[in-house]
Design a protein around this motif. Structure first.
Motif, PDB file in Angstrom:
ATOM      1  N   ILE A 191       0.835  -1.204   0.000  1.00 36.20           N
ATOM      2  CA  ILE A 191       0.000   0.000   0.000  1.00 36.20           C
ATOM      3  C   ILE A 191       0.866   1.250   0.000  1.00 36.20           C
ATOM      4  O   ILE A 191       0.604   2.216  -0.731  1.00 36.20           O
ATOM      5  N   ALA A 192       1.929   1.244   0.809  1.00 42.97           N
ATOM      6  CA  ALA A 192       2.810   2.406   0.888  1.00 42.97           C
ATOM      7  C   ALA A 192       3.495   2.673  -0.449  1.00 42.97           C
ATOM      8  O   ALA A 192       3.623   3.826  -0.882  1.00 42.97           O
ATOM      9  N   LEU A 193       3.933   1.612  -1.114  1.00 46.49           N
ATOM     10  CA  LEU A 193       4.578   1.773  -2.422  1.00 46.49           C
ATOM     11  C   LEU A 193       3.596   2.266  -3.471  1.00 46.49           C
ATOM     12  O   LEU A 193       3.929   3.109  -4.317  1.00 46.49           O
ATOM     13  N   ALA A 194       2.368   1.757  -3.419  1.00 41.09           N
ATOM     14  CA  ALA A 194       1.346   2.147  -4.400  1.00 41.09           C
ATOM     15  C   ALA A 194       0.997   3.623  -4.277  1.00 41.09           C
ATOM     16  O   ALA A 194       0.677   4.282  -5.280  1.00 41.09           O
ATOM     17  N   THR A 195       1.051   4.144  -3.056  1.00 42.45           N
ATOM     18  CA  THR A 195       0.715   5.555  -2.835  1.00 42.45           C
ATOM     19  C   THR A 195       1.957   6.443  -2.767  1.00 42.45           C
ATOM     20  O   THR A 195       1.839   7.658  -2.594  1.00 42.45           O
ATOM     21  N   ASP A 196       3.132   5.824  -2.889  1.00 44.25           N
ATOM     22  CA  ASP A 196       4.411   6.542  -2.819  1.00 44.25           C
ATOM     23  C   ASP A 196       4.523   7.358  -1.541  1.00 44.25           C
ATOM     24  O   ASP A 196       5.012   8.492  -1.540  1.00 44.25           O
ATOM     25  N   ASN A 197       4.037   6.765  -0.433  1.00 44.50           N
ATOM     26  CA  ASN A 197       4.124   7.419   0.868  1.00 44.50           C
ATOM     27  C   ASN A 197       5.420   6.968   1.542  1.00 44.50           C
ATOM     28  O   ASN A 197       5.510   5.876   2.092  1.00 44.50           O
ATOM     29  N   LYS A 198       6.435   7.827   1.475  1.00 44.75           N
ATOM     30  CA  LYS A 198       7.775   7.435   1.927  1.00 44.75           C
ATOM     31  C   LYS A 198       7.831   7.169   3.431  1.00 44.75           C
ATOM     32  O   LYS A 198       8.575   6.296   3.879  1.00 44.75           O
ATOM     33  N   GLU A 199       7.071   7.918   4.201  1.00 45.04           N
ATOM     34  CA  GLU A 199       7.051   7.657   5.649  1.00 45.04           C
ATOM     35  C   GLU A 199       6.497   6.263   5.932  1.00 45.04           C
ATOM     36  O   GLU A 199       7.073   5.506   6.715  1.00 45.04           O
ATOM     37  N   ASP A 200       5.391   5.924   5.293  1.00 45.17           N
ATOM     38  CA  ASP A 200       4.802   4.600   5.493  1.00 45.17           C
ATOM     39  C   ASP A 200       5.709   3.498   4.957  1.00 45.17           C
ATOM     40  O   ASP A 200       5.752   2.393   5.526  1.00 45.17           O
ATOM     41  N   ILE A 201       6.429   3.783   3.872  1.00 45.76           N
ATOM     42  CA  ILE A 201       7.392   2.811   3.349  1.00 45.76           C
ATOM     43  C   ILE A 201       8.446   2.500   4.409  1.00 45.76           C
ATOM     44  O   ILE A 201       8.805   1.342   4.637  1.00 45.76           O
ATOM     45  N   CYS A 202       8.921   3.537   5.091  1.00 44.90           N
ATOM     46  CA  CYS A 202       9.945   3.346   6.127  1.00 44.90           C
ATOM     47  C   CYS A 202       9.411   2.513   7.285  1.00 44.90           C
ATOM     48  O   CYS A 202      10.108   1.614   7.780  1.00 44.90           O
ATOM     49  N   PHE A 203       8.192   2.791   7.715  1.00 44.83           N
ATOM     50  CA  PHE A 203       7.615   2.011   8.808  1.00 44.83           C
ATOM     51  C   PHE A 203       7.487   0.541   8.400  1.00 44.83           C
ATOM     52  O   PHE A 203       7.807  -0.368   9.179  1.00 44.83           O
ATOM     53  N   ALA A 204       7.032   0.316   7.172  1.00 42.83           N
ATOM     54  CA  ALA A 204       6.860  -1.063   6.706  1.00 42.83           C
ATOM     55  C   ALA A 204       8.199  -1.786   6.607  1.00 42.83           C
ATOM     56  O   ALA A 204       8.320  -2.955   7.008  1.00 42.83           O
ATOM     57  N   ILE A 205       9.215  -1.114   6.078  1.00 43.13           N
ATOM     58  CA  ILE A 205      10.545  -1.721   5.962  1.00 43.13           C
ATOM     59  C   ILE A 205      11.099  -2.047   7.344  1.00 43.13           C
ATOM     60  O   ILE A 205      11.669  -3.128   7.574  1.00 43.13           O
ATOM     61  N   ASN A 206      10.929  -1.123   8.291  1.00 41.30           N
ATOM     62  CA  ASN A 206      11.402  -1.378   9.655  1.00 41.30           C
ATOM     63  C   ASN A 206      10.675  -2.573  10.266  1.00 41.30           C
ATOM     64  O   ASN A 206      11.290  -3.419  10.929  1.00 41.30           O
ATOM     65  N   GLY A 207       9.375  -2.655  10.031  1.00 42.85           N
ATOM     66  CA  GLY A 207       8.608  -3.796  10.522  1.00 42.85           C
ATOM     67  C   GLY A 207       9.103  -5.104   9.927  1.00 42.85           C
ATOM     68  O   GLY A 207       9.204  -6.117  10.626  1.00 42.85           O
ATOM     69  N   LEU A 208       9.417  -5.075   8.633  1.00 37.13           N
ATOM     70  CA  LEU A 208       9.949  -6.274   7.989  1.00 37.13           C
ATOM     71  C   LEU A 208      11.285  -6.692   8.607  1.00 37.13           C
ATOM     72  O   LEU A 208      11.541  -7.884   8.814  1.00 37.13           O
ATOM     73  N   ALA A 209      12.125  -5.710   8.906  1.00 38.74           N
ATOM     74  CA  ALA A 209      13.413  -6.024   9.533  1.00 38.74           C
ATOM     75  C   ALA A 209      13.210  -6.714  10.873  1.00 38.74           C
ATOM     76  O   ALA A 209      13.866  -7.717  11.181  1.00 38.74           O
ATOM     77  N   ILE A 210      12.283  -6.191  11.678  1.00 42.29           N
ATOM     78  CA  ILE A 210      11.984  -6.795  12.982  1.00 42.29           C
ATOM     79  C   ILE A 210      11.463  -8.213  12.806  1.00 42.29           C
ATOM     80  O   ILE A 210      11.877  -9.147  13.504  1.00 42.29           O
ATOM     81  N   CYS A 211      10.557  -8.374  11.854  1.00 39.20           N
ATOM     82  CA  CYS A 211       9.940  -9.677  11.616  1.00 39.20           C
ATOM     83  C   CYS A 211      10.974 -10.695  11.141  1.00 39.20           C
ATOM     84  O   CYS A 211      11.000 -11.842  11.614  1.00 39.20           O
ATOM     85  N   TYR A 212      11.831 -10.295  10.221  1.00 42.88           N
ATOM     86  CA  TYR A 212      12.871 -11.209   9.730  1.00 42.88           C
ATOM     87  C   TYR A 212      13.797 -11.637  10.869  1.00 42.88           C
ATOM     88  O   TYR A 212      14.179 -12.806  10.960  1.00 42.88           O
ATOM     89  N   GLN A 213      14.158 -10.688  11.736  1.00 37.53           N
ATOM     90  CA  GLN A 213      15.023 -11.041  12.859  1.00 37.53           C
ATOM     91  C   GLN A 213      14.320 -12.020  13.794  1.00 37.53           C
ATOM     92  O   GLN A 213      14.924 -12.972  14.288  1.00 37.53           O
ATOM     93  N   ASN A 214      13.032 -11.790  14.037  1.00 43.63           N
ATOM     94  CA  ASN A 214      12.273 -12.714  14.895  1.00 43.63           C
ATOM     95  C   ASN A 214      12.200 -14.114  14.291  1.00 43.63           C
ATOM     96  O   ASN A 214      12.098 -15.106  15.019  1.00 43.63           O
ATOM     97  N   LEU A 215      12.248 -14.180  12.971  1.00 41.68           N
ATOM     98  CA  LEU A 215      12.194 -15.461  12.271  1.00 41.68           C
ATOM     99  C   LEU A 215      13.579 -16.080  12.095  1.00 41.68           C
ATOM    100  O   LEU A 215      13.725 -17.112  11.439  1.00 41.68           O
ATOM    101  N   GLY A 216      14.601 -15.440  12.667  1.00 47.12           N
ATOM    102  CA  GLY A 216      15.958 -15.969  12.577  1.00 47.12           C
ATOM    103  C   GLY A 216      16.649 -15.669  11.264  1.00 47.12           C
ATOM    104  O   GLY A 216      17.630 -16.331  10.914  1.00 47.12           O
ATOM    105  N   LYS A 217      16.174 -14.653  10.547  1.00 50.64           N
ATOM    106  CA  LYS A 217      16.760 -14.297   9.250  1.00 50.64           C
ATOM    107  C   LYS A 217      17.513 -12.973   9.378  1.00 50.64           C
ATOM    108  O   LYS A 217      17.084 -11.930   8.899  1.00 50.64           O
ATOM    109  N   SER A 218      18.664 -13.035  10.039  1.00 50.16           N
ATOM    110  CA  SER A 218      19.428 -11.822  10.334  1.00 50.16           C
ATOM    111  C   SER A 218      19.919 -11.114   9.070  1.00 50.16           C
ATOM    112  O   SER A 218      19.951  -9.882   9.017  1.00 50.16           O
ATOM    113  N   ALA A 219      20.309 -11.872   8.057  1.00 50.07           N
ATOM    114  CA  ALA A 219      20.810 -11.257   6.815  1.00 50.07           C
ATOM    115  C   ALA A 219      19.723 -10.419   6.158  1.00 50.07           C
ATOM    116  O   ALA A 219      19.977  -9.296   5.698  1.00 50.07           O
ATOM    117  N   GLU A 220      18.493 -10.967   6.112  1.00 50.81           N
ATOM    118  CA  GLU A 220      17.375 -10.228   5.536  1.00 50.81           C
ATOM    119  C   GLU A 220      17.050  -9.001   6.373  1.00 50.81           C
ATOM    120  O   GLU A 220      16.729  -7.929   5.846  1.00 50.81           O
TER     121      GLU A 220
END
Length: 271
Positions: free
Chosen positions: A128-157
């Motif tokens: 949704i953030a990419l579709a609307t080109d909302n850079k603030e929301d893109i950052c929140f989503a990317i940060n959330g993905l980083a947290i989620c990947y770490q929780n899943l044991g995917k440190s490189a991602e």
């Protein structure tokens, strides 16, 4: 009787609408200061008013903040209630949830170790953030993905997403996202036994935190300093920062963080 002011007239806002905006602003300020009871009171008032006026974008802002508060308080009953209200909004009003709402829902899921569900929410958030080109929301989503990947044991991602955020930070100042990503980076560095680098990042974060007023972030940083010194084998400094964090945290409001601090103290026998 409601009293209008010059700003109300200038912006053509009826006094009732202005009061709702003030309640939302107050609720946000109280949330930053971890005065969650006052925040909930103001945000609930604003949410009810916005819903009655069918101002759904503002209504979503209130519910997003309430979700974050209930997650920090580990009040899963209220999280469920808010999620049901959001479902009603989609079904009855046909209003689509925005990127920030999916991000917030992902955090609620992650706090309950429902990481696959959190990942699904974050993928929707980023799309949704990419579709609307909302850079603030893109950052929140990317940060959330980083947290989620770490929780899943995917440190490189997770590290890949953290590095992606650095590009945005060159043009955007997002304290919540910046601090969150730095603390996540510290966790990854500690797992790699790179304690000096982890501490360097923490003290850089400390300097940056001086420009913010969010109590929960300050307490979280003290906790991470204690936990990092503990991992590095410096039990004396670990004791200093963990004790300071335990004395600073508001256990009534910051339930999740308080529990994490106390669990760390007990697990490692730091008293």
């Amino acid at each position: 009787m409601l009293i209008t002011n010059k700003n109300d007239v200038k912006n053509n806002l009826p006094p009732e609408a202005r009061l709702l905006d003030q309640a939302l602003e107050l609720g946000s300020l109280y949330a930053d200061r971890a005065d969650f009871d006052s925040a909930i009171q103001n945000l609930s008032l604003a949410a009810d008013g916005y819903s009655a006026r069918k101002n759904f974008p503002a209504y979503l802002k209130c519910q997003n903040l309430l979700l974050r508060i209930y997650a920090e308080m580990e009040n899963f009953t209220q999280i469920k209630n808010v999620k049901e209200k959001l479902q009603d909004l989609v079904l009855k009003e046909g209003f689509e949830l925005n990127s920030k709402t999916y991000y917030t829902l992902s955090l609620c899921a992650a706090y309950r170790d429902q990481n696959e569900t959190a990942l699904e929410y974050l993928q929707k958030s980023l799309a949704i953030a990419l579709a609307t080109d909302n850079k603030e929301d893109i950052c929140f989503a990317i940060n959330g993905l980083a947290i989620c990947y770490q929780n899943l044991g995917k440190s490189a991602e997770a590290l890949r997403e953290i590095y992606n955020l650095q590009v945005f930070f060159q043009v955007l100042d997002l304290p919540e996202v910046r601090i969150s990503s730095q603390l996540l980076n510290v966790k990854i560095l500690c797992e790699s036994k790179k304690f000096d680098q982890a501490l360097e990042v923490l003290w850089q974060t400390y300097e940056y935190l001086k420009t913010t007023k969010a109590l929960n972030r300050h307490v979280h940083l003290l906790f991470e300093l204690g936990r990092t010194y503990l991992a590095a084998g410096d039990k004396d400094l670990a004791r200093t920062y963990l004790t300071l964090a335990s004395k600073t945290v508001d256990s009534k409001n910051m339930v999740r963080l308080s529990r994490m601090i106390m669990d760390t103290l007990k697990e490692h026998g730091v008293d």
